[in-house]
Design a protein around this motif. Sequence first.
Motif, mmCIF file in Angstrom:
data_model
loop_
_atom_site.group_PDB
_atom_site.id
_atom_site.type_symbol
_atom_site.label_atom_id
_atom_site.label_comp_id
_atom_site.label_asym_id
_atom_site.label_seq_id
_atom_site.Cartn_x
_atom_site.Cartn_y
_atom_site.Cartn_z
ATOM 1 N N GLN A 273 0.793 -1.225 0.000
ATOM 2 C CA GLN A 273 0.000 0.000 0.000
ATOM 3 C C GLN A 273 0.826 1.276 0.000
ATOM 4 O O GLN A 273 0.311 2.338 -0.343
ATOM 5 N N GLN B 26 -6.635 3.172 -4.568
ATOM 6 C CA GLN B 26 -6.991 3.082 -3.148
ATOM 7 C C GLN B 26 -8.133 2.088 -2.925
ATOM 8 O O GLN B 26 -9.094 2.361 -2.204
ATOM 9 N N ASN C 277 1.023 -0.979 7.757
ATOM 10 C CA ASN C 277 0.918 0.385 7.236
ATOM 11 C C ASN C 277 0.641 1.316 8.408
ATOM 12 O O ASN C 277 -0.453 1.318 8.966
ATOM 13 N N ARG D 241 -4.696 4.784 7.712
ATOM 14 C CA ARG D 241 -4.569 3.535 6.961
ATOM 15 C C ARG D 241 -4.503 2.365 7.932
ATOM 16 O O ARG D 241 -4.002 2.473 9.037
#
Length: 396
Positions: A189, A252, A294, A299
């Motif tokens: 990510q 995303q 993350n 997030r």
Amino acid sequence: MAEKIQQLESVVIRSLRRFRDRYFPDKVVEADLAVGDSGKEEQQYGLLDTLPVDVQFLIMTFLSPADLCHLGATSRYWSAMVRDPLLWRYFLLRDMPYWPSIDHVTIPHPDLLDAPLISEDESLDDREEGNEGIKLKFDYMSEYLKGCPSSRQQWLPSRPAYEVVTSFFQSLVPASEPRYAMFGPGMEQLDVSLVTRLMHAPDILPVSGTPHRQINGIGSGISYMFNNQHKFNILTLYSTNRAERERARVQQESISNKLFTFEGNDDSGDPVCVPAPQVQQVCQVVDGFIYVANAEPGRGGEKSEGVQIRAVLNCSRGSTSKPLLVLSCISREQPERVRTPSTRSMCRTPCVDMAKRLGLPHLPNPWMVQDTVAESLSGLLDGISWLLRCSGVKLY
């Protein structure tokens, strides 16, 4: 959190003031030295002793844990003041968000982390001088010194002289190469790829072997050299192929995770997942795990993260002895011109909060959370060092 710390700060000052007025009323005398009519000198106090309590508290907030202990050794008065449990509760709440690492040994008690603001009654004012009238639920001073990075290093046992000779002879015997499985959303990510940076950072972790193992298109193994003498292997496990990962990162969006099969929810509503057969094979042969979380604001935080970690540990042989290193990762650091302690806590999830988010305090395995930056790889070597030591590698 800032409001809670300010509230606790006022409680600490009132607690210290009540304690001094009750047990050390002579400390409020302003004269440093007074000579009576008889010519006999009265007791002399230092300037620090006669300062207002709020000023004394302010001074203590600038001292390191070691300096506070040194201050407590100067007199009976300061010995009592620096042991106020509310004072160390304040230090815990203030400093924990800035600790760069935490592990299964040094993390504060879970009940302490979730406890509400302590009342003023839980202070040194409740104890007779020299006698403990109330047994506090937590020893906040010990909890702080155990977890604070600057003090926990000083508690490490020194290395006996005979181990130097033993380690030299052990280094002459070829040792097996530890293998670790690395997975997690932080690998996929972030704007900066941690795996790519690892493969192109010879000054930090030189690559000693090219990818030599592919598992159904999910992951491959790469060998690295730590301190130019300890070789270890990292097997990267991606949730899907590169094209799907890149598309999901740009848009995303969430992607279908091929590493796990989700089988609904349990009675408490938490998701239940089982590692894919090829992942189970990997879990049984590796010596430990690296989970890349993350840590960027907003997030992560899904319940599936902790569920996946527990599923991986449960399917490995001797799971309770295999260490888990969590790299709490962000893409890049803020520029130095705007970097302050307060902004640092805003640009990443603190490692203590990350441990709670992933449910690590409830795991039987040894674990560590290490703050890491993908772009500079800062913090990575500290985490790898801990992981290798847990695997029995001598790093002296």
